[in-house]
Write a protein that holds these residues in place. Structure first.
Motif: not given
Ligand code: ADP
Length: 442
Positions: A382, A385-390, A395-399
């Protein structure tokens, strides 16, 4: 509150006024008595002087002087206490006066005074007695009635002064209360923009708490709104597909049996997707509400991991991923359902976001009084920058990848909820392209 402060301040003012008044009256009374006794003393001395220089005492006896008009009474008493002369009463009828304290004192020390009820006249009276050069006692007395009269005369003015002071106090109290309460009113009126408020130091913690609560309330309203919008959107996509395929079949646009199987498969896939989504949403709202009372029990986390891993074995093979487990029996207080959801979501993610021939390892250990669950993969990782939001809902990194592998975007939100119910801590180490390790400490 304003009324209460007003009433209490006025109460204090009234009490102060009354106490001051009573003390003033008491002091004035004492001063007055002293003054009366002083006056009586002077009068007695004057009379005595006159009487002896002009031999007037006897003369006074023969020609009664109308001194009584001034409320003054003069009595001449012999050394034996016999009343020789009295300006007001018939001395023949008066008893022996040697027992009167002021007379006794005068005989012994030259002078004496007392305030008491007169036996002859039944009225409170001031007495002053002095020993004359001839050895007799000259006594001058005045009835206290005149003092009372003075006080009665002063009463209306005292009343007016009291009322005036009370009115001034009431006005001051009103102004004081207003200025005391103004900062509190300001706080209520301008709670949103905290910088503008100038208030009491003591109120600051309360303001901070309210503002914090407000902020979190607003945040939770926003989260809810976003969630509703997201849910609607997420549900819409599979439903649109189902409706579209069904319409094609309905209109006879399907050429052969192969198509129909393909369309049915799509409908089935999308319906399943809807079901998974709805299940996750229901589960989240269950975890959200405090009403569902779960009964916690002692659970062996190792058993749960074992079950999950074997359940996911097939899924892993499909993704060409190897899943394994390690560790020892470790007990936590929880419910079976929550622990299964936790382990399942973490392992499922580790498989779905993995690479060809990737590895997933789940371990359970006891370490210094804590139970540690680790799910480690060497998958796609991951980005920082996405680690806090997953852990946010949807919330998805890769929809695309999430959807194509059957993800709902709610798995980690459920994990977060479960962890908060257990006061458990989550640590994540992840690097894009290298893999992810999630550690949970109970
Ligand atoms: P989803 O249903 O999309 O998997 P989750 O809440 O489980 O939803 O996860 C949120 C997002 O976090 C995923 O879409 C994915 O981008 C990322 N993610 C979760 N676990 C992993 C992992 N083990 N490796 C890489 N990315 C992950």
């Amino acid at each position: 509150m304003k009324r209460k402060i007003n009433i209490q301040l006025l109460g204090i003012a009234t009490l102060a006024i009354v106490i001051t008044l009573l003390l003033t009256v008491a002091i004035c009374y004492q001063l007055f008595i002293n003054q009366v006794v002083d006056d009586l003393r002077i009068q007695a001395h004057v009379i005595c002087r006159m009487a002896y220089s002009e031999d007037l005492v006897r003369e006074l006896a023969e020609t009664p002087v109308n001194i009584e008009q001034d409320g003054l009474r003069v009595t001449l008493i012999s050394e034996q206490g016999e009343v020789l002369y009295d300006t007001g009463e018939n001395e023949k009828l008066m008893s022996n006066h040697s027992d009167r304290p002021e007379v006794k004192e005068a005989l012994a020390q030259g002078e004496g005074w007392e305030v008491r009820k007169s036996a002859t006249r039944d009225k409170n009276t001031f007495y002053y007695a002095m020993k004359t050069e001839g050895g007799e006692v000259l006594r001058v007395s005045q009835e206290a009635g005149s003092i009372l009269r003075i006080f009665t005369a002063a009463l209306p003015s005292i009343g007016i002064i009291m009322l005036f002071i009370f009115a001034v106090c009431a006005i001051i109290t009103h102004m004081l209360t207003n200025s005391l309460l103004r900062p509190i009113k300001d706080v209520t009126a301008h709670l949103e923009n905290q910088e503008d408020i100038v208030t009491y130091e003591e109120l600051q913690p309360l303001i901070d708490t309210i503002q914090k609560q407000n902020a979190s309330l607003l945040a939770s309203v926003k989260i809810r709104q976003d969630f509703t919008a997201n849910v609607s959107h997420e549900l819409k996509t599979p439903l649109t597909s189902i409706s579209g395929y069904a319409e094609l079949i309905e209109n006879g646009m399907v050429a052969d049996g192969e198509d129909i199987t393909r369309f049915a498969k799509e409908i089935h896939k999308n319906a399943n997707r809807l079901l998974t989504l709805i299940n996750d949403i229901i589960r989240l709202s269950e975890l959200d509400s405090d009403e569902t009372e779960e009964v916690f029990e002692k659970i062996n986390l190792y058993d749960i991991v074992e079950t999950c891993v074997s359940m996911l074995q097939l899924n892993a093979e499909k993704h060409h991923v190897e899943i394994s487990m390690n560790g020892e029996a470790a007990y936590v207080y929880s419910t079976r359902q929550m622990m299964e959801e936790l382990v399942f979501n973490l392992c499922d993610n580790a498989i779905r976001y993995n690479k060809e021939n990737g590895k997933v390892e789940a371990t359970v250990w006891n370490r210094s009084g804590k139970v540690i669950l680790t799910v480690k993969d060497d998958g796609i990782g991951i980005p920082r920058e996405h680690q806090d939001r997953i852990f946010e809902r949807f919330y998805r990194v890769d929809k695309g990848r999430s959807k194509s592998t059957g993800g709902t975007g709610l798995g980690l939100a459920i994990v977060k909820h479960i962890l908060s119910k257990h006061n458990a801590k989550l640590e994540m180490e992840s690097e894009a392209g290298r893999g992810t390790q999630i550690r949970i400490l109970f």
